[in-house]
Design a protein around this motif. Structure first.
Motif, PDB file in Angstrom:
ATOM      1  N   ASP A 178       0.827  -1.207   0.000  1.00 20.22           N
ATOM      2  CA  ASP A 178       0.000   0.000   0.000  1.00 20.22           C
ATOM      3  C   ASP A 178       0.863   1.259   0.000  1.00 20.22           C
ATOM      4  O   ASP A 178       0.606   2.209  -0.759  1.00 20.22           O
ATOM      5  N   LYS A 179       1.884   1.282   0.844  1.00 17.88           N
ATOM      6  CA  LYS A 179       2.740   2.465   0.942  1.00 17.88           C
ATOM      7  C   LYS A 179       3.559   2.658  -0.333  1.00 17.88           C
ATOM      8  O   LYS A 179       3.726   3.782  -0.821  1.00 17.88           O
ATOM      9  N   VAL A 182       9.061   4.535   2.754  1.00 17.02           N
ATOM     10  CA  VAL A 182       8.208   3.771   3.670  1.00 17.02           C
ATOM     11  C   VAL A 182       8.585   4.076   5.121  1.00 17.02           C
ATOM     12  O   VAL A 182       7.712   4.252   5.988  1.00 17.02           O
ATOM     13  N   LEU A 208       7.194   7.528   6.021  1.00 17.71           N
ATOM     14  CA  LEU A 208       5.749   7.488   6.268  1.00 17.71           C
ATOM     15  C   LEU A 208       5.435   6.834   7.607  1.00 17.71           C
ATOM     16  O   LEU A 208       4.562   7.295   8.353  1.00 17.71           O
ATOM     17  N   ASP A 232       3.611   8.515  11.007  1.00 14.05           N
ATOM     18  CA  ASP A 232       2.447   7.912  11.653  1.00 14.05           C
ATOM     19  C   ASP A 232       2.718   7.623  13.123  1.00 14.05           C
ATOM     20  O   ASP A 232       1.835   7.786  13.976  1.00 14.05           O
ATOM     21  N   GLU A 261      -0.294  11.037   6.567  1.00 10.67           N
ATOM     22  CA  GLU A 261       0.525  10.695   5.402  1.00 10.67           C
ATOM     23  C   GLU A 261       0.696  11.872   4.454  1.00 10.67           C
ATOM     24  O   GLU A 261       1.771  12.082   3.892  1.00 10.67           O
ATOM     25  N   MET A 293       4.277  13.038   2.530  1.00 16.73           N
ATOM     26  CA  MET A 293       4.480  12.393   1.240  1.00 16.73           C
ATOM     27  C   MET A 293       5.478  13.137   0.338  1.00 16.73           C
ATOM     28  O   MET A 293       6.313  12.491  -0.315  1.00 16.73           O
TER      29      MET A 293
END
Length: 384
Positions: free
Chosen positions: A99-100, A138, A141, A145, A151, A155
């Motif tokens: 997903d990331k 990754v 991110l 979190d 995010e 980004m």
């Protein structure tokens, strides 16, 4: 490499305190299994943490594609209780990474569109969108979190990190540096576009990375954006990546190079961008100074770990398995950990770096720190 088919899926479950060796944030279950990589010498090991790998093929699981988790956080001769809380959710690390990575790839594609002059942008995109593990974005991110950020806040910085990493690879592959023909399973940039365009493509990616953070970051105060840009610049300059590269180049062919010298190279060459990734994520995500510094030390450990594992893989894997030329450090007579301390000692050092890194995550929210724990284990036990 194929995992042993009769073994159950990997899973990690955060829960009440329990377990040993510094993993006080997790209640975990041990199970006997065969080691599926070369980093452990015992015939059998026990796992502290399992990473669940989702698969549509139940009889056999492949760990050769991203993320190549063939073994995760392991410890020999551990005895764990099996009183696991069935209500605790499993963490699907593969889905998390996919997903990331997809989000980062889409953001990179949008950030660097094909436009005039076409040649330079085509060369930039060729290497930037050529795949790769995207470990740095990754990590960025996940750090954001961890400290409670969103995010969207980080980004642009995650993309900037990948732009700079790609620049370093394009330049590192040039004939005047490592003179490599293969990168991420494809011909290197200068083999496709020529040395002149490759140099300029790398330069353009470097410049654009800072522009992208400055212009595209939203929801973050200006002082934090400036602080993040300063951290990133320092990580790749004469006190960071460039310093490590210079000492690495000037150390080729030297004998009796000490471990302190070798560590200096990689703390400055490989670790800085991983360190910057965690630090930028924490700063832009709104983390306190204490959180930023703990994540800095965590990333420094996994950055050095990344290089130790890289050195091991360079002499134990084929070019096909690595997606780049294997054995090139040996041919270039470079200073590496296997050359300096041998394969077995290098593996032991990798285990220590991993353990030291994981200890630094204690005190953070157990659920939010799980991706970073899994990422550290991925770096430790990756196969390419």
């Amino acid at each position: 490499m194929q995992g042993p088919s009769p073994e159950p899926p990997w899973s990690v479950k955060s829960g009440p305190k329990g377990g040993r060796g510094g993993f006080s944030s997790f209640g975990l279950r041990a199970q006997r299994l065969r080691p599926s990589n070369g980093l452990l010498n015992r015939t059998y090991v026990y796992a502290y943490i399992y990473i669940y790998i989702s698969s549509s093929t139940p009889k056999r699981r492949s760990f050769t594609s991203l993320p190549s988790i063939s073994s995760v956080l392991t410890k020999e001769d551990a005895v764990m209780k099996e009183d696991q809380d069935p209500q605790l959710p499993s963490f699907d690390f593969k889905s998390f990474v996919v997903d990331k990575v997809n989000a980062v790839n889409q953001a990179l594609d949008s950030a660097a569109p094909l436009r005039d002059p076409v040649k330079i942008h085509e060369a930039m995109r060729y290497s930037l969108l050529a795949g790769g593990k995207r470990v740095r974005p990754v990590l960025c991110l996940a750090a954001c979190d961890l400290v409670g950020g969103k995010e969207s806040m980080v980004m642009p910085a995650a993309c900037a990190l990948e732009m700079i990493h790609t620049m370093s690879l394009v330049h590192d592959d040039l004939p005047c540096m490592d003179n490599d023909d293969l990168r991420r399973g494809k011909p290197t940039n200068h083999k496709v576009y020529g040395e002149d365009i490759a140099v300029l493509a790398g330069d353009a990616l470097l410049a654009f990375s800072f522009e992208h953070i400055a212009v595209s970051t939203v929801g973050v105060t200006p002082d934090r954006i400036v602080r993040a840009i300063g951290e990133l610049a320092k990580s790749i300059g004469a006190e960071g990546l460039a310093a490590g590269q210079v000492v690495d180049i000037t150390s080729e062919g030297l004998t009796n190079v000490g471990l302190d010298h070798l560590e200096f190279i990689h703390v400055h060459k490989t670790a800085p961008l991983l360190e910057a990734a965690a630090v930028l994520g924490a700063i832009l995500g709104g983390g306190h100074d204490e959180d930023v510094e703990k994540l800095r030390k965590f990333a420094r450990n996994i950055g050095l770990l990344f290089q130790v594992v890289d050195d091991i893989l360079d002499v134990t894997k084929s070019s096909k398995e690595l997606g780049k030329t294997a054995g090139k450090d040996l041919v270039a007579d470079k200073v590496t950990y296997p050359k300096s301390m041998g394969i077995n000692k290098s593996k032991e050092f990798a285990e220590k770096l991993k353990s030291d890194a994981l200890e630094l995550l204690q005190g953070f929210d157990p659920e939010k720190s799980t991706p970073l724990i899994a990422l550290a284990n991925y770096i430790a036990y990756r196969q390419n």
